[in-house]
Design a protein around this motif. Structure first.
Motif, PDB file in Angstrom:
ATOM      1  N   UNK A 112     -20.634 -18.476 -15.868  1.00  0.00           N
ATOM      2  CA  UNK A 112     -21.130 -17.256 -15.085  1.00  0.00           C
ATOM      3  C   UNK A 112     -19.699 -16.795 -14.727  1.00  0.00           C
ATOM      4  N   UNK A 113     -18.557 -17.735 -14.363  1.00  0.00           N
ATOM      5  CA  UNK A 113     -17.337 -16.985 -13.671  1.00  0.00           C
ATOM      6  C   UNK A 113     -16.633 -16.182 -14.822  1.00  0.00           C
ATOM      7  N   UNK A 114     -16.940 -16.831 -15.965  1.00  0.00           N
ATOM      8  CA  UNK A 114     -15.918 -16.165 -17.051  1.00  0.00           C
ATOM      9  C   UNK A 114     -16.524 -14.737 -17.324  1.00  0.00           C
ATOM     10  N   UNK A 115     -17.841 -14.679 -17.268  1.00  0.00           N
ATOM     11  CA  UNK A 115     -18.254 -13.540 -17.266  1.00  0.00           C
ATOM     12  C   UNK A 115     -18.057 -12.588 -16.180  1.00  0.00           C
ATOM     13  N   UNK A 116     -18.216 -12.792 -15.170  1.00  0.00           N
ATOM     14  CA  UNK A 116     -17.740 -12.188 -13.929  1.00  0.00           C
ATOM     15  C   UNK A 116     -16.058 -11.572 -14.133  1.00  0.00           C
ATOM     16  N   UNK A 117     -15.458 -12.737 -14.614  1.00  0.00           N
ATOM     17  CA  UNK A 117     -13.999 -12.125 -14.669  1.00  0.00           C
ATOM     18  C   UNK A 117     -13.686 -11.044 -15.739  1.00  0.00           C
ATOM     19  N   UNK A 118     -14.740 -11.025 -16.947  1.00  0.00           N
ATOM     20  CA  UNK A 118     -14.630 -10.145 -17.900  1.00  0.00           C
ATOM     21  C   UNK A 118     -15.287  -8.632 -17.092  1.00  0.00           C
ATOM     22  N   UNK A 136     -15.794  -9.275  -7.466  1.00  0.00           N
ATOM     23  CA  UNK A 136     -14.658 -10.457  -7.268  1.00  0.00           C
ATOM     24  C   UNK A 136     -14.981 -11.095  -6.185  1.00  0.00           C
ATOM     25  N   UNK A 137     -15.720 -10.619  -5.157  1.00  0.00           N
ATOM     26  CA  UNK A 137     -16.257 -11.364  -3.892  1.00  0.00           C
ATOM     27  C   UNK A 137     -17.279 -12.376  -4.413  1.00  0.00           C
ATOM     28  N   UNK A 138     -18.300 -11.999  -5.299  1.00  0.00           N
ATOM     29  CA  UNK A 138     -19.018 -13.124  -5.826  1.00  0.00           C
ATOM     30  C   UNK A 138     -18.370 -14.020  -6.635  1.00  0.00           C
ATOM     31  N   UNK A 139     -17.482 -13.868  -7.196  1.00  0.00           N
ATOM     32  CA  UNK A 139     -16.770 -14.644  -8.190  1.00  0.00           C
ATOM     33  C   UNK A 139     -16.054 -15.607  -7.201  1.00  0.00           C
ATOM     34  N   UNK A 177     -15.123 -21.170  -4.918  1.00  0.00           N
ATOM     35  CA  UNK A 177     -15.060 -21.945  -3.619  1.00  0.00           C
ATOM     36  C   UNK A 177     -16.053 -22.893  -3.621  1.00  0.00           C
ATOM     37  N   UNK A 178     -17.183 -22.582  -3.795  1.00  0.00           N
ATOM     38  CA  UNK A 178     -18.375 -23.494  -3.739  1.00  0.00           C
ATOM     39  C   UNK A 178     -18.512 -24.479  -4.772  1.00  0.00           C
ATOM     40  N   UNK A 179     -18.074 -24.311  -5.782  1.00  0.00           N
ATOM     41  CA  UNK A 179     -17.988 -25.226  -7.170  1.00  0.00           C
ATOM     42  C   UNK A 179     -16.812 -25.550  -7.497  1.00  0.00           C
ATOM     43  N   UNK A 180     -15.700 -25.148  -6.981  1.00  0.00           N
ATOM     44  CA  UNK A 180     -14.585 -25.494  -7.387  1.00  0.00           C
ATOM     45  C   UNK A 180     -13.960 -25.136  -8.780  1.00  0.00           C
ATOM     46  N   UNK A 181     -14.539 -23.947  -9.395  1.00  0.00           N
ATOM     47  CA  UNK A 181     -14.062 -23.645 -10.692  1.00  0.00           C
ATOM     48  C   UNK A 181     -12.880 -22.843 -10.544  1.00  0.00           C
ATOM     49  N   UNK A 182     -11.879 -22.974 -11.410  1.00  0.00           N
ATOM     50  CA  UNK A 182     -10.704 -22.299 -11.374  1.00  0.00           C
ATOM     51  C   UNK A 182     -10.786 -20.935 -12.243  1.00  0.00           C
ATOM     52  N   UNK A 183     -10.084 -19.779 -11.893  1.00  0.00           N
ATOM     53  CA  UNK A 183     -10.155 -18.490 -12.684  1.00  0.00           C
ATOM     54  C   UNK A 183      -8.677 -18.156 -12.654  1.00  0.00           C
ATOM     55  N   UNK A 184      -8.532 -17.405 -13.671  1.00  0.00           N
ATOM     56  CA  UNK A 184      -6.913 -17.055 -13.861  1.00  0.00           C
ATOM     57  C   UNK A 184      -6.607 -16.297 -12.500  1.00  0.00           C
TER      58      UNK A 184
END
Length: 58
Positions: free
Chosen positions: A11-17, A35-38, A43-50
């Motif tokens: 989901x985060x990857x799709x939001x970045x796209x 971006x706010x949703x991302x 923050x909640x799940x500790x997923x890293x984004x570029x």
């Protein structure tokens, strides 16, 4: 990583796209909202984004 974590990462990857596409369309306000949703998910799940993927919603 379990299935849930992998799903959140997808989901985060799709939001970045989506943010990148909105930036290309000069939809700054919409990109900031996505971006706010991302940011909340990362923050909640500790997923890293570029770096640079998150935008200021103001």
């Amino acid at each position: 990583m379990d299935d849930r974590g992998a799903g959140i990462e997808t989901v985060c990857t799709h939001l970045v796209d989506a943010i990148a596409l909105l930036d290309q369309l000069d939809e700054d306000a919409e990109a900031a909202h996505v971006s706010l949703s991302l940011e909340r998910l990362t923050t909640k799940y500790g997923v890293m984004v570029p770096s640079g993927a998150l935008r200021d919603p103001r």
